[in-house]
Design an enzyme around this catalytic site. Sequence first.
Site, PDB file in Angstrom:
ATOM      1  N   ARG A 139      28.989  -4.255   2.249  1.00  0.00           N
ATOM      2  CA  ARG A 139      30.409  -4.445   2.533  1.00  0.00           C
ATOM      3  C   ARG A 139      30.900  -5.734   1.894  1.00  0.00           C
ATOM      4  O   ARG A 139      32.036  -5.835   1.429  1.00  0.00           O
ATOM      5  CB  ARG A 139      30.691  -4.474   4.043  1.00  0.00           C
ATOM      6  CG  ARG A 139      32.176  -4.733   4.370  1.00  0.00           C
ATOM      7  CD  ARG A 139      32.492  -4.395   5.805  1.00  0.00           C
ATOM      8  NE  ARG A 139      31.716  -5.174   6.758  1.00  0.00           N
ATOM      9  CZ  ARG A 139      32.036  -6.399   7.179  1.00  0.00           C
ATOM     10  NH1 ARG A 139      33.114  -7.004   6.726  1.00  0.00           N
ATOM     11  NH2 ARG A 139      31.272  -7.017   8.059  1.00  0.00           N
ATOM     12  N   TYR A 185      55.827   5.804  -6.389  1.00  0.00           N
ATOM     13  CA  TYR A 185      54.874   6.837  -5.966  1.00  0.00           C
ATOM     14  C   TYR A 185      55.083   7.161  -4.494  1.00  0.00           C
ATOM     15  O   TYR A 185      55.252   6.272  -3.655  1.00  0.00           O
ATOM     16  CB  TYR A 185      53.454   6.345  -6.222  1.00  0.00           C
ATOM     17  CG  TYR A 185      52.371   7.090  -5.491  1.00  0.00           C
ATOM     18  CD1 TYR A 185      52.217   8.474  -5.642  1.00  0.00           C
ATOM     19  CD2 TYR A 185      51.500   6.422  -4.646  1.00  0.00           C
ATOM     20  CE1 TYR A 185      51.226   9.162  -4.962  1.00  0.00           C
ATOM     21  CE2 TYR A 185      50.496   7.099  -3.967  1.00  0.00           C
ATOM     22  CZ  TYR A 185      50.365   8.467  -4.123  1.00  0.00           C
ATOM     23  OH  TYR A 185      49.395   9.144  -3.450  1.00  0.00           O
ATOM     24  N   ASP A 244      51.861  -1.413 -10.332  1.00  0.00           N
ATOM     25  CA  ASP A 244      51.025  -0.212 -10.317  1.00  0.00           C
ATOM     26  C   ASP A 244      50.961   0.289 -11.757  1.00  0.00           C
ATOM     27  O   ASP A 244      51.935   0.803 -12.298  1.00  0.00           O
ATOM     28  CB  ASP A 244      51.644   0.839  -9.397  1.00  0.00           C
ATOM     29  CG  ASP A 244      50.757   2.070  -9.239  1.00  0.00           C
ATOM     30  OD1 ASP A 244      49.967   2.356 -10.154  1.00  0.00           O
ATOM     31  OD2 ASP A 244      50.878   2.762  -8.204  1.00  0.00           O
ATOM     32  N   LYS A 289      42.660   8.507 -11.046  1.00  0.00           N
ATOM     33  CA  LYS A 289      43.335   9.180 -12.151  1.00  0.00           C
ATOM     34  C   LYS A 289      42.621   8.921 -13.475  1.00  0.00           C
ATOM     35  O   LYS A 289      41.465   9.278 -13.642  1.00  0.00           O
ATOM     36  CB  LYS A 289      44.790   8.733 -12.207  1.00  0.00           C
ATOM     37  CG  LYS A 289      45.709   9.441 -11.212  1.00  0.00           C
ATOM     38  CD  LYS A 289      45.462   9.083  -9.769  1.00  0.00           C
ATOM     39  CE  LYS A 289      46.537   9.617  -8.848  1.00  0.00           C
ATOM     40  NZ  LYS A 289      46.282   9.267  -7.428  1.00  0.00           N
TER      41      LYS A 289
END
Length: 384
Positions: free
Chosen positions: A46, A99, A172, A197
């Site tokens: 982590r 988005y 973004d 993506k």
Amino acid sequence: MQFDTELIHAAYDHNDHNRALMPPIYQNSMFAMHEIGEKIPFKYSRLANPTRKILEDTIATLEKGTHGFAFASGVAGIDAIFRTFLQPNDTLVAVSDIYGGSYDLLTQVYASWGVNVIFADLTQPEKLDEIFAQHQVKMLWLETPSNPLLRLVDIQTLAKKAKAHGALVGVDNTFATPYLQNPLTMGCDIVFHSATKYLGGHSDVLIGVAAVNDEKLANSLNNMLIMTGAISAPMDCWLVLRGIKTLAVRMERHCQNARELAIRLQQHPAIENVFYPALPEHEHHELAKRQMRDFGGVVSVYLKNDTLEAANTVIKNMKLIHMASSLGGVESLVNHSYTQSHSGMSPEIKEGLGIRKGLLRFSVGIENIENIYQDIANALAYLD
């Protein structure tokens, strides 16, 4: 190194990993310590993991930053960024044609938490001056090209205005990828990608990545990532590292196919309008030529028959291209933004943004362009 060489060799030294030519998958939750207080780079995954670290360093290199971060998903990454730098009563300004997942996060989570969220059409940079005259803004959040209508904003101009007022600037960069533009070099503080993506490129992973070029910002964001546990898994990081190695050749073909498809669809009698920045008719064509190195792999269209029934007819009758929620893979996909990516917006907001019922967003893959176009043309014929 040139960019396409960096994609393959950046941030990885095989001598540090038993001379493995490709980055290994460290599928470990923990690492052995020999004594109390031993200073080792990896203790618990982590906190840090070798595979994740390679991806994070790679993203930082490709985006011309100093520190990279990898998150469990795209939205997890956006949330971690917002949670790191925003507090109740802070003001965030975001582009209006954002988005849908980011819109939902801001309106349903952060607005309820007390963050003042302002959505604005920033295609005219002077509108940001008006907002700064009325509000003390903590963060500016950009998305260019936008999803799904591929509108652009002037990154450098907006970043300069924001920095003059002490606001952080995040972008973004999912649609563009580092192959097409690098916002950190244009004055921004944070660049983000849904690596689900184009960076992954094969529709087989959920992951978000970000990069910054400031030590203080990096420390704050890393602490939030560790404390909230929104980390990406080693296997997911490895899949994106593998995908990144072919980003240049894939993006070249995506852009080539998208340009040709856009030109052909302009001539089709069932299409009212085609949205693609390479087209001289695109409202931000000149900005795209100046700001981007190519024009991307997404083409959106308005059907002349602006109905759900018409959109569904086209979707049902394509054989090669399938309807899906994401984009950026090697395969061509279609998204009905009205009911998919932007379903959380009210009909009134969608209408105001131009997200019509007859809007289709094509993620143009790397198949042969003749097959791509013929599949769409055959489906459009059912509208006659």
